[in-house]
Scaffold this active site. Structure first.
Site, mmCIF file in Angstrom:
data_model
loop_
_atom_site.group_PDB
_atom_site.id
_atom_site.type_symbol
_atom_site.label_atom_id
_atom_site.label_comp_id
_atom_site.label_asym_id
_atom_site.label_seq_id
_atom_site.Cartn_x
_atom_site.Cartn_y
_atom_site.Cartn_z
ATOM 1 N N HIS A 24 0.821 -1.216 0.000
ATOM 2 C CA HIS A 24 0.000 0.000 0.000
ATOM 3 C C HIS A 24 0.850 1.259 0.000
ATOM 4 C CE1 HIS A 24 -3.986 -1.629 1.962
ATOM 5 N NE2 HIS A 24 -3.667 -2.263 0.854
ATOM 6 N N HIS A 79 -11.914 -12.058 2.753
ATOM 7 C CA HIS A 79 -11.560 -10.698 2.309
ATOM 8 C C HIS A 79 -11.124 -10.776 0.846
ATOM 9 C CE1 HIS A 79 -10.114 -6.667 2.321
ATOM 10 N NE2 HIS A 79 -8.926 -6.830 2.856
ATOM 11 N N GLU A 81 -9.419 -8.415 -0.940
ATOM 12 C CA GLU A 81 -8.235 -7.682 -1.389
ATOM 13 C C GLU A 81 -7.258 -8.688 -2.035
ATOM 14 O OE1 GLU A 81 -6.457 -5.015 1.500
ATOM 15 O OE2 GLU A 81 -5.368 -3.970 -0.087
ATOM 16 N N ASP A 83 -4.216 -9.465 -1.996
ATOM 17 C CA ASP A 83 -3.207 -10.243 -1.267
ATOM 18 C C ASP A 83 -3.792 -11.546 -0.726
ATOM 19 O OD1 ASP A 83 -4.635 -8.410 0.339
ATOM 20 O OD2 ASP A 83 -3.134 -8.432 1.917
ATOM 21 N N HIS A 144 -10.841 -4.950 6.734
ATOM 22 C CA HIS A 144 -10.316 -3.676 6.337
ATOM 23 C C HIS A 144 -11.085 -3.042 5.180
ATOM 24 C CE1 HIS A 144 -6.683 -2.637 3.460
ATOM 25 N NE2 HIS A 144 -7.018 -1.525 4.076
ATOM 26 N N ASP A 163 -7.397 -9.605 8.187
ATOM 27 C CA ASP A 163 -6.427 -8.521 8.414
ATOM 28 C C ASP A 163 -6.322 -8.103 9.886
ATOM 29 O OD1 ASP A 163 -5.529 -8.253 5.812
ATOM 30 O OD2 ASP A 163 -6.930 -6.647 5.308
ATOM 31 N N TYR A 191 1.531 -2.201 11.673
ATOM 32 C CA TYR A 191 0.425 -2.566 10.765
ATOM 33 C C TYR A 191 -0.818 -1.742 11.111
ATOM 34 C CZ TYR A 191 -2.761 -5.727 8.225
ATOM 35 O OH TYR A 191 -3.694 -6.261 7.368
ATOM 36 N N HIS A 224 -2.024 -12.268 8.167
ATOM 37 C CA HIS A 224 -0.632 -11.838 7.965
ATOM 38 C C HIS A 224 0.147 -12.050 9.259
ATOM 39 C CE1 HIS A 224 -1.532 -9.798 4.163
ATOM 40 N NE2 HIS A 224 -2.505 -9.145 4.755
#
Ligand code: FEO
Length: 396
Positions: A24, A79, A81, A83, A144, A163, A191, A224
């Site tokens: 990001h 999620h 996103e 990743d 997120h 996340d 983070y 993560h």
């Protein structure tokens, strides 16, 4: 590739991205992991989350340590996103009989990213019985993204919150207590500051909701970094409580950019003035310190001072860039100030002040500015300006 037991019936089957250095737009010097979890009941097997597309082979080889991927019955998309979700089509191809579930917003998100994938919506009233292991779901919008969801396995009190509670940290170990809890907490804070600070209200609501729906996790396995259990989990929850409630202390972050050293000299004397008042100070040249570090320092600081010389009647680009980073993270309840040197035309400190006000800082006093090289009197005045800001911080 080894699958690593997390709880009875749950294995970590994710991927380690040792080389990630930017996420990001902020620095991730320790890399990251994309965590996925295989939950095995007596009747069915589920995969909770997938990984970034280039890492699908790593995930599948870990799944194969436990079960033939073709036998997986359910894929949970917590999620969308990329990743976590960019590997979904390849994972689905390797798990052809699996039904795929996501939150209602997640179903829309998968459709926006991928053509032709069939995904079913699940919500807080739904559960999937795997035989002795159950999956329950909690949509947590904006933790997120709007689609974010927590998945919980009550039989082994294991929460997979994607996340939330994550850290960008690659390691061979999978638990916070194995890498060192202090290190894991530091990465948790970095983070949080750089990704979730502006989402503190939805994060706080989501964490409260865990208890409200009767979940009592003893293992928190994010998407993560390392997994939290035992005392480490208690410390991580305590830290989240402090950050979501925007708890700050008498501390000032001073960040600046410099051309010929004048603003650098001012920054040092201002920091000395702050310290002389007994207030903690953290000083950063934006050309040297990672923005991730500066923002982490700001997480518990009451004040931010930004400095820049004037170039082309404006602030230096690194200061403008950092302000743009902060605008997205929306730090609230903090005091601000602007300082810097100039040559023939000023302008930078006024610009900084206006932008900080826009972002939500309460600007204290007038900017501190001086022409060309600071004299001994200028430096003494900068020291006093720093002291004055520190007194305002102490009085807040
Ligand atoms: Fe790790 Fe919001 O993705």
């Amino acid at each position: 590739m080894r699958a690593i037991p997390v709880s009875d019936g749950i294995h970590w089957v994710g991927a380690i991205d040792w080389n990630l250095r930017d996420f990001h737009g902020y620095e991730t010097p320790r890399g990251t992991t994309y965590n996925a979890y295989l939950v095995a009941g007596t009747d069915k097997i589920a995969l909770v989350d997938t990984v970034k597309a280039p890492f699908v082979g790593e995930l599948l080889s870990r799944v194969a340590e436990v079960v033939d991927p073709a036998l997986v019955d359910v894929i949970v998309v917590n999620h969308v996103e990329p990743d976590h979700n960019s590997g979904l089509p390849a994972v689905m191809a390797a798990m052809p009989k699996a039904r795929v579930v996501a939150s209602t917003a997640g179903v829309r998100g998968v459709a926006d990213y991928h053509d032709g994938l069939v995904v079913e919506p699940v919500g807080a009233d739904d559960s999937i019985d795997l035989g002795g292991r159950t999956l329950r779901f909690l949509p947590v919008s904006m933790v997120h993204w709007p689609d974010s969801m927590f998945t919980y396995c009550p039989e082994v009190t294991t929460l997979m919150p994607n996340d939330a509670f994550g850290q960008h940290m690659a390691s061979a170990q999978r638990f916070a207590d194995e890498v060192g809890v202090d290190l894991a907490l530091e990465e948790l804070g970095i983070y949080y500051a750089n990704i979730l600070m502006g989402l503190s209200t939805p994060v706080a609501k989501a964490v409260a909701k865990i208890g409200e729906v009767g979940w009592a996790p003893t293992v928190v396995a994010p998407s993560h970094g390392v997994i939290w259990r035992g005392d480490a989990l208690g410390r991580a929850i305590e830290a989240y409580g402090s950050w979501t409630s925007n708890t700050m202390r008498d501390k000032v972050v001073v960040a600046y950019a410099t051309m010929w050293g004048s603003t650098d000299e001012l920054a040092s004397r201002i920091a000395d003035g702050i310290a002389a008042e007994g207030v903690e100070v953290s000083l950063h040249d934006l050309a040297v310190s990672p923005i991730a570090t500066i923002t982490h320092e700001l997480l518990d600081a009451k004040g931010l001072l930004l400095g820049s010389p004037t170039l082309h009647r404006a602030m230096l680009f690194r200061v403008a860039g950092y302000l743009q980073w902060l605008a997205g993270l929306k730090p609230s309840g903090r005091m601000g100030g602007a300082f810097g040197s100039y040559g023939w035309s000023g302008g930078a400190v006024e610009q900084i002040g206006a932008r900080m006000t826009e972002i939500g800082f309460q600007m204290i006093g007038s900017p501190y500015t001086q022409k060309f090289r600071p004299t001994a009197d200028d430096l003494a005045a900068a020291f006093e300006w720093g002291r004055g800001f520190a007194r305002a911080v102490k009085g807040a």
